[in-house]
Design a protein around this motif. Structure first.
Motif, PDB file in Angstrom:
ATOM      1  N   ILE A 150      28.400  55.233  92.962  1.00 19.32           N
ATOM      2  CA  ILE A 150      27.309  54.370  93.448  1.00 19.32           C
ATOM      3  C   ILE A 150      26.703  54.951  94.722  1.00 19.32           C
ATOM      4  CG2 ILE A 150      26.690  52.056  94.243  1.00 19.32           C
ATOM      5  CD1 ILE A 150      27.427  52.287  91.242  1.00 19.32           C
ATOM      6  N   GLU A 151      27.556  55.429  95.629  1.00 25.17           N
ATOM      7  CA  GLU A 151      27.066  56.039  96.870  1.00 25.17           C
ATOM      8  C   GLU A 151      26.202  57.259  96.565  1.00 25.17           C
ATOM      9  OE1 GLU A 151      30.427  56.923  99.364  1.00 25.17           O
ATOM     10  OE2 GLU A 151      31.217  54.880  99.174  1.00 25.17           O
ATOM     11  N   LEU A 152      26.641  58.076  95.617  1.00 24.63           N
ATOM     12  CA  LEU A 152      25.887  59.263  95.232  1.00 24.63           C
ATOM     13  C   LEU A 152      24.513  58.878  94.694  1.00 24.63           C
ATOM     14  CD1 LEU A 152      25.498  62.264  94.543  1.00 24.63           C
ATOM     15  CD2 LEU A 152      26.772  61.849  92.416  1.00 24.63           C
ATOM     16  N   GLU A 153      24.466  57.895  93.824  1.00 25.28           N
ATOM     17  CA  GLU A 153      23.197  57.507  93.203  1.00 25.28           C
ATOM     18  C   GLU A 153      22.229  56.887  94.215  1.00 25.28           C
ATOM     19  OE1 GLU A 153      25.020  56.930  88.701  1.00 25.28           O
ATOM     20  OE2 GLU A 153      24.958  55.216  90.071  1.00 25.28           O
ATOM     21  N   LYS A 154      22.751  56.137  95.149  1.00 20.08           N
ATOM     22  CA  LYS A 154      21.899  55.565  96.199  1.00 20.08           C
ATOM     23  C   LYS A 154      21.316  56.668  97.087  1.00 20.08           C
ATOM     24  CE  LYS A 154      23.999  50.965  96.637  1.00 20.08           C
ATOM     25  NZ  LYS A 154      24.832  50.064  97.497  1.00 20.08           N
ATOM     26  N   LYS A 155      22.154  57.635  97.422  1.00 19.51           N
ATOM     27  CA  LYS A 155      21.700  58.734  98.276  1.00 19.51           C
ATOM     28  C   LYS A 155      20.675  59.599  97.552  1.00 19.51           C
ATOM     29  CE  LYS A 155      22.955  59.201 101.763  1.00 19.51           C
ATOM     30  NZ  LYS A 155      22.392  58.742 103.064  1.00 19.51           N
ATOM     31  N   LEU A 156      20.880  59.840  96.256  1.00 17.23           N
ATOM     32  CA  LEU A 156      19.925  60.631  95.480  1.00 17.23           C
ATOM     33  C   LEU A 156      18.578  59.923  95.360  1.00 17.23           C
ATOM     34  CD1 LEU A 156      22.225  61.973  92.619  1.00 17.23           C
ATOM     35  CD2 LEU A 156      20.925  63.376  94.228  1.00 17.23           C
ATOM     36  N   ALA A 157      18.594  58.606  95.163  1.00  9.86           N
ATOM     37  CA  ALA A 157      17.342  57.852  95.067  1.00  9.86           C
ATOM     38  C   ALA A 157      16.556  57.952  96.375  1.00  9.86           C
ATOM     39  CB  ALA A 157      17.633  56.397  94.720  1.00  9.86           C
ATOM     40  N   GLU A 158      17.267  57.876  97.486  1.00  7.80           N
ATOM     41  CA  GLU A 158      16.623  58.022  98.799  1.00  7.80           C
ATOM     42  C   GLU A 158      16.045  59.429  98.950  1.00  7.80           C
ATOM     43  OE1 GLU A 158      17.830  57.724 103.563  1.00  7.80           O
ATOM     44  OE2 GLU A 158      19.322  57.276 102.013  1.00  7.80           O
ATOM     45  N   PHE A 159      16.812  60.417  98.530  1.00  4.42           N
ATOM     46  CA  PHE A 159      16.411  61.820  98.630  1.00  4.42           C
ATOM     47  C   PHE A 159      15.173  62.114  97.781  1.00  4.42           C
ATOM     48  CE2 PHE A 159      17.530  66.363  97.273  1.00  4.42           C
ATOM     49  CZ  PHE A 159      17.068  66.941  98.438  1.00  4.42           C
ATOM     50  N   LYS A 160      15.145  61.576  96.568  1.00 10.40           N
ATOM     51  CA  LYS A 160      14.053  61.866  95.635  1.00 10.40           C
ATOM     52  C   LYS A 160      12.856  60.935  95.821  1.00 10.40           C
ATOM     53  CE  LYS A 160      14.528  64.731  92.949  1.00 10.40           C
ATOM     54  NZ  LYS A 160      14.455  66.198  93.001  1.00 10.40           N
ATOM     55  N   GLY A 161      13.010  59.871  96.578  1.00 14.26           N
ATOM     56  CA  GLY A 161      11.915  58.946  96.809  1.00 14.26           C
ATOM     57  C   GLY A 161      11.619  58.063  95.619  1.00 14.26           C
ATOM     58  N   THR A 162      12.676  57.637  94.905  1.00 14.75           N
ATOM     59  CA  THR A 162      12.499  56.770  93.737  1.00 14.75           C
ATOM     60  C   THR A 162      13.292  55.476  93.919  1.00 14.75           C
ATOM     61  OG1 THR A 162      14.376  57.776  92.560  1.00 14.75           O
ATOM     62  CG2 THR A 162      12.188  58.763  92.217  1.00 14.75           C
ATOM     63  N   GLU A 163      13.069  54.530  93.001  1.00 10.70           N
ATOM     64  CA  GLU A 163      13.751  53.241  93.105  1.00 10.70           C
ATOM     65  C   GLU A 163      15.239  53.344  92.789  1.00 10.70           C
ATOM     66  OE1 GLU A 163       9.950  50.394  91.831  1.00 10.70           O
ATOM     67  OE2 GLU A 163      11.774  50.417  90.595  1.00 10.70           O
ATOM     68  N   ALA A 164      15.581  54.203  91.828  1.00 12.31           N
ATOM     69  CA  ALA A 164      16.979  54.257  91.391  1.00 12.31           C
ATOM     70  C   ALA A 164      17.299  55.613  90.771  1.00 12.31           C
ATOM     71  CB  ALA A 164      17.253  53.136  90.386  1.00 12.31           C
TER      72      ALA A 164
END
Length: 396
Positions: free
Chosen positions: A90-104
């Protein structure tokens, strides 16, 4: 007893591949896959790794991976939909969404799995997919698995894309039409014309899918091809890998929350394959954090890339039209390509030959992948070897 039919098939076809210079031999690396590697007790300057930023051997990633093993064990223990989703995922997916500029974001076991999972979860036999002719094998297989009509588009030809999109949509034969492309094409290093692709997609209401395996960590100050063009709100699927610039293993799809929700209940590799290990998830998260905190590694990658490109071009090698660190030296003939790669190896450079079916017949090449971890001295030594072997074989 071994089947005689199988034995005959394998013997005949393996011999044929060897005769035509198309047989690939695997060279096990002794130790870490860094800027210098060891194969058969021989030290070699490594120009074949996808470890763009040198993170595969970064001590900061090693430390968090060790801690994750201690706290969470060596395996996730189950598929994501039972109880294999750990807090680390979950932490990885949240960080990736922030990095890529997407909702999820949804993460998978590999980039190949992403394309097998996501395309077939949304597209079916009643749909059509407009696919660039040089798209990666995983895209091709994902499209085939979906059973959608595959419409091949000439490479980066926007007139061809527009004409085929118009024909597909106006035919009324398909429920949905997707346009799918690599962000960075892995064999030639050129960049997809995303602004034009998005414009055509908006004109004909196409679903947009970008495989950014070789763009993430490289373009857009590390955030990828889509963000490089500022199109993160215009692309439906952003696929990325954790196995190249991120330096670990795995893949992900970034997009709207409703898309990610759908993929969690309908994409088969997510449903039926055990999640990546705790160490991999933690190390990937740390790598993304490092890229968000600083562009130093990205800048060093581009500096080394431009240096190697200029050196090879000045020597007279054909390096194509690469716009990224991917730097092919196109040799042409498959056997000559294999010989060139072997001679480089003998002199101290590991640059793997790439021939058909990975690239079209007659376009064999060695593909150079400079990284942020290479020093100028390493690259200078590699260029000297290229000059020696190139002149010896009459290539320059």
């Amino acid at each position: 007893m071994t089947s005689k039919v199988l034995h005959s098939f394998l013997e005949k076809n393996i011999d044929d591949l060897k005769e035509r210079g198309l047989y690939n031999e695997i060279d096990p690396v002794q130790g870490a896959n860094g800027p210098v590697i060891e194969i058969n007790d021989k030290k070699l300057i490594n120009l074949s790794s996808n470890n763009y930023l040198g993170l595969a051997t970064d001590n900061r990633l090693k430390e968090v991976a060790k801690k994750a093993v201690e706290s969470h064990g060596v395996g996730a223990g189950a598929v994501r939909t039972i109880n294999g989703t750990l807090d680390l995922h979950i932490e990885l997916e949240k960080k990736l969404a922030e990095f890529k500029g997407t909702e999820a974001v949804i993460s998978y076991q590999s980039g190949f799995n992403c394309n097998m999972a996501a395309i077939s979860a949304v597209m079916d036999k009643n749909d059509a997919i407009l696919s660039d002719e040089l798209n990666h094998a995983s895209i091709i297989d994902g499209c085939r698995l979906s059973k959608a009509k595959i419409i091949r588009v000439n490479h980066s030809d926007m007139d061809d894309l527009r004409n085929k999109a118009k024909e597909a949509v106006e035919s009324g034969k398909y429920n949905k039409v997707m346009v799918i492309t690599d962000g960075v094409f892995s064999m030639d290093g050129d960049i997809a014309k995303l602004p034009e692709i998005v414009e055509i997609a908006e004109e004909f209401d196409l679903i947009t899918y970008v495989d950014d395996a070789h763009g993430s960590g490289v373009l857009g100050k590390g955030a990828g091809t889509v963000k490089h063009f500022g199109l993160q709100d215009k692309v439906d699927f952003q696929m990325g890998t954790l196995s190249k610039a991120i330096g670990v293993i795995g893949g992900y799809v970034a997009g709207k929350a409703e898309l990610i929700d759908w993929l969690k209940v309908r994409s088969r590799p997510f449903l039926f394959s055990t999640a990546v290990s705790p160490a991999d998830a933690a190390a990937s998260t740390k790598a993304v954090e490092l890229l968000m905190e600083s562009t130093d590694l990205n800048e060093r990658l581009w500096e080394n890339s431009n240096y190697l490109k200029e050196g090879l071009k000045n020597l007279g090698f054909d390096i194509g039209d690469s716009e990224t660190p991917i730097t092919p030296c196109v040799i042409g003939d498959e056997k000559d390509t294999q010989k060139f790669s072997k001679r480089l190896y003998e002199e101290g450079v590991y640059a793997k030959s790439i021939v058909f079916p990975t690239v079209p017949r007659g376009t064999g090449r060695v593909r150079n992948m400079p990284t942020a971890a290479h020093t100028k001295e390493m690259l200078d030594d590699a260029l000297k070897i290229y000059e020696k072997v190139g002149k010896e074989m009459g290539l320059i």
